[in-house]
Write an enzyme that holds these catalytic residues in place. Sequence first.
Site, PDB file in Angstrom:
ATOM      1  CG  HIS A  74      -1.982  -1.090   1.305  1.00 30.60           C
ATOM      2  ND1 HIS A  74      -3.226  -0.871   0.718  1.00 30.60           N
ATOM      3  CD2 HIS A  74      -1.874  -2.236   1.587  1.00 30.60           C
ATOM      4  CE1 HIS A  74      -3.819  -2.166   1.028  1.00 30.60           C
ATOM      5  NE2 HIS A  74      -3.055  -2.760   1.567  1.00 30.60           N
ATOM      6  CG  ASN A 147      -8.087  -4.438   1.062  1.00 32.81           C
ATOM      7  OD1 ASN A 147      -7.555  -3.428   1.227  1.00 32.81           O
ATOM      8  ND2 ASN A 147      -7.723  -5.647   1.188  1.00 32.81           N
ATOM      9  CE1 TYR A 361      -2.358  -4.552   9.107  1.00 33.55           C
ATOM     10  CE2 TYR A 361      -2.520  -2.407   8.279  1.00 33.55           C
ATOM     11  CZ  TYR A 361      -2.638  -3.631   8.378  1.00 33.55           C
ATOM     12  OH  TYR A 361      -3.153  -4.328   7.132  1.00 33.55           O
TER      13      TYR A 361
HETATM   14 FE1  HDE Z   1      -2.282  -4.650   5.431  1.00 27.96          FE
HETATM   15  N1  HDE Z   1      -0.875  -3.876   6.110  1.00 27.96           N
HETATM   16  N2  HDE Z   1      -1.866  -6.487   6.226  1.00 27.96           N
HETATM   17  N3  HDE Z   1      -4.319  -5.535   4.938  1.00 27.96           N
HETATM   18  N4  HDE Z   1      -3.151  -2.978   5.063  1.00 27.96           N
HETATM   19  C1  HDE Z   1      -0.359  -2.727   5.692  1.00 27.96           C
HETATM   20  O1  HDE Z   1       0.830  -1.313   7.311  1.00 27.96           O
HETATM   21  C2  HDE Z   1      -0.637  -6.804   6.809  1.00 27.96           C
HETATM   22  C3  HDE Z   1      -4.681  -6.915   4.975  1.00 27.96           C
HETATM   23  C4  HDE Z   1      -4.643  -2.630   4.451  1.00 27.96           C
HETATM   24  O2  HDE Z   1      -3.266   3.298   4.069  1.00 27.96           O
HETATM   25  C5  HDE Z   1       0.978  -2.476   6.406  1.00 27.96           C
HETATM   26  O3  HDE Z   1       1.046   0.835   7.386  1.00 27.96           O
HETATM   27  C6  HDE Z   1      -0.744  -8.128   7.585  1.00 27.96           C
HETATM   28  C7  HDE Z   1      -6.215  -7.077   4.968  1.00 27.96           C
HETATM   29  C8  HDE Z   1      -4.283  -1.197   4.260  1.00 27.96           C
HETATM   30  O4  HDE Z   1      -1.583   3.340   5.693  1.00 27.96           O
HETATM   31  C9  HDE Z   1       1.451  -3.686   7.075  1.00 27.96           C
HETATM   32  C10 HDE Z   1      -1.931  -8.766   6.900  1.00 27.96           C
HETATM   33  C11 HDE Z   1      -6.441  -5.809   4.694  1.00 27.96           C
HETATM   34  C12 HDE Z   1      -3.339  -0.650   4.305  1.00 27.96           C
HETATM   35  C13 HDE Z   1       0.106  -4.559   6.882  1.00 27.96           C
HETATM   36  C14 HDE Z   1      -2.675  -7.750   6.055  1.00 27.96           C
HETATM   37  C15 HDE Z   1      -5.411  -5.068   4.592  1.00 27.96           C
HETATM   38  C16 HDE Z   1      -2.568  -1.882   4.820  1.00 27.96           C
HETATM   39  C17 HDE Z   1       1.904  -1.702   5.503  1.00 27.96           C
HETATM   40  C18 HDE Z   1      -2.251 -10.235   6.938  1.00 27.96           C
HETATM   41  C19 HDE Z   1      -7.874  -5.429   4.364  1.00 27.96           C
HETATM   42  C20 HDE Z   1      -2.761   0.715   3.991  1.00 27.96           C
HETATM   43  C21 HDE Z   1       1.872  -0.330   5.822  1.00 27.96           C
HETATM   44  C22 HDE Z   1      -2.292 -10.586   8.234  1.00 27.96           C
HETATM   45  C23 HDE Z   1      -8.916  -5.800   5.454  1.00 27.96           C
HETATM   46  C24 HDE Z   1      -2.785   1.595   5.360  1.00 27.96           C
HETATM   47  C25 HDE Z   1       1.207   0.036   6.871  1.00 27.96           C
HETATM   48  C26 HDE Z   1      -2.663   2.759   4.767  1.00 27.96           C
HETATM   49  C27 HDE Z   1      -0.980  -1.983   5.208  1.00 27.96           C
HETATM   50  C28 HDE Z   1       0.278  -5.853   7.260  1.00 27.96           C
HETATM   51  C29 HDE Z   1      -3.641  -8.101   5.489  1.00 27.96           C
HETATM   52  C30 HDE Z   1      -5.631  -3.685   4.304  1.00 27.96           C
HETATM   53  C31 HDE Z   1       2.438  -4.223   6.525  1.00 27.96           C
HETATM   54  C32 HDE Z   1       0.363  -8.729   8.170  1.00 27.96           C
HETATM   55  C33 HDE Z   1      -6.870  -8.501   4.957  1.00 27.96           C
HETATM   56  C34 HDE Z   1      -5.823  -0.410   3.424  1.00 27.96           C
HETATM   57  O5  HDE Z   1       1.335  -3.452   8.294  1.00 27.96           O
END
Ligand code: HDE
Length: 692
Positions: A74, A147, A361
């Site tokens: 993202h 999402n 996060y």
């Molecule tokens: Fe994320 N995800 N994600 N994700 N995600 C990040 O956090 C993560 C997942 C989502 O506009 C990271 O600050 C793991 C689902 C959005 O700043 C990180 C898992 C959904 C955004 C991270 C998921 C999301 C992130 C990268 C599986 C939808 C952008 C930078 C367990 C429900 C936030 C950050 C923004 C961002 C980890 C799965 C949505 C790495 C470990 C499911 C919208 O922490």
Amino acid sequence: MSKQNKNEKIQQFESESYVDPQHQILTTSLGVAVKDNQNSLRADSRGPTLLEDFFLRDKLIHFDRERIPERVVHARGVGAHGYFEAYPGNEKWTKAHFLTNSERKTPIFARISTVQGGRGSADVVRDVRGFSIKFYTQEGNYDLVGNNIPVFFIQDAIKFPDFVHAVKPEDHNEIPTGQSAHDTFWDFVSLNTEAAHMTTWVMSDRAIPRNLRSIQGFGVHTFRLINAKNEAFLVKFHWTPKQGVAQVVWDEALKLNGKDPDFHRRDLWDAIERGNYPEWELGAQIFTEEQAAEWDFDVLDPTKLVPEELVPVTPLGKFILNRNPDEFFAETEQVAFSPANIVPGIDFSNDPLLQGRLFSYTDTHLHRLGTPNFNQIPINKPVCPFHTNRRGGFANQHIHKGKANYEPNSVDSNYPREATEDQQAFTSYPERIEGSKLRIRAESFADHFSQATLHYRSLSTHEQQHIKDAYAFELSKVQAEEIRQRVVSELLSPIDQDLAQYVANELGLNVEKAKVKSPNSEIIISKKLSIDAFPAPDIAQRKIAVLVHNGANATTVNAIKKWAEQNNAIAEVLAPSAAPVKSSDDQEIAVNGRQNGEPSVTYDATVVVDGHNFDKFKSDGVAKHYVLETYKHLKPIVLIGDKSQIIEILNIKQDESVFITDDFLSIQNEFKQAIQQHRNWDREEAAKEIPA
Ligand code: HDE
């Protein structure tokens, strides 16, 4: 100096500051006024630069550190401020203040992002869109980090790094950027069939939205709402755009990424600047544990959605984005979302993907923003009072008063102290847990295909065709034949035979009979999975290109502009050059841009206002291509003139969204309807004859 005097002195210095907002003087970061920002300090006019130049050092040292690590996923996103308003009546479900106080406008900051590409990648790539909202509530910050697709690729957080490695540009050469059309992604999803359902969404038109104002949002996981009586409900959050849902066609997406890589970012910015504030309704599917126990899928499995036929969406409130950030880095880049940021009245579920996210996060913010004090950055700071005993750390902004930095204490009358029963504090839902400690996937997560089939079969014929073409396109970029074959036989065949057969034909492969059979044979259709269920209510913010040459009718051009304005749409006059054109009655027609510089893919409809018999238009290749491309991308076209042969000249078929008329106002209603409908999907076969 007494403490009070000292504070007064500080205030006095602040008020004496010469930095008045109207006439700011350039200073160093410590406030020393700068006289020369063009030349460094040197020994003689052609001599070496002096180390003593503290202004040069101050400037370069900061510049050298301007970048912070980009988000690991993202990375590319756009943000906007706004507010949320709850509807009355939500106290049945939750005690969360921002959801139950319909009198208060809760400030929000939203960030919408792509997943795969880096910070500088293009906007209109085939990808999931992240949609995060930070609610600055009176009980602390609540983040809904969702999402635009209601399910996810994997079921357990432990697989996330593997998945992200596979979808990101390949390890050895960092190619391709912003796309899943490569070997490692398809290798991963074909070996992990839990991704089957989500992959049908990523191959669908949901992954190529027309703009970010027209996407839905989903919390994906099951969460809990808890009311004042401590009754708990399971929920799935949805947010639905008032603007309707809209997509681009694939050829348009490919071109947009070259012609305007910032297309989505620009659109959101422009809409907000024009006062066309995008709005979403926040809702939830609310159900009980008992209801969930009856269903043939597990609500803790994030690869499953709850069909709205089982539980309709209850509207909870609405939010509006109405202010662009002042500084991209300070706000959009530094904002730190986390699904772990919740408030009383909301709680987590045991979804194993969500549980991992609750850790990840904050961990990533510590790396990206470099300090545990990231919540003190203005965009992350709560608007309600907060009192912690956290002290120190890099870039700490707080100067605490008093002695106590521990609890309980007697030196500061035990403040800050724990909340009492009557003060609403966060308490976790006391879910009963028993069992053995195991690394195990629940049996109830085993069906990977039923809902993939449900999704595919619920779509309209054109949406299904786009999915077929997307699989064929992506897999044609995959080098390893065994991966292509595995996708067809082990991912697609169990979803739908016709889909698998089409893709196999396109790739010259055989379809083997599905080894895995979808266990749910009575697949129902779920209507809200189709984009068609979310039409636009009007044509606000839709853009119309008005192509003109010398000799165009000025009255018609003015009528179109006025009509667009009345409908809150935008008509822009485009000519071969940026110079004004001369109308048929020798008036000057002002021009908004060059046809070459403002491509058809960035508009929603094209109108040609030419001189008599389309004389100029006929011999202008750029203008003709403009209209043909509009036709290919299934958008409405109006040709103002008196020659019906123009259709033959363009070699297109007239249909219900191609209008030829002398009188624009006579077709205004039909044209409006066509723009509102956005695409004429019935034109798709005919459009194939137009070269790309
Ligand atoms: Fe994320 N995800 N994600 N994700 N995600 C990040 O956090 C993560 C997942 C989502 O506009 C990271 O600050 C793991 C689902 C959005 O700043 C990180 C898992 C959904 C955004 C991270 C998921 C999301 C992130 C990268 C599986 C939808 C952008 C930078 C367990 C429900 C936030 C950050 C923004 C961002 C980890 C799965 C949505 C790495 C470990 C499911 C919208 O922490």
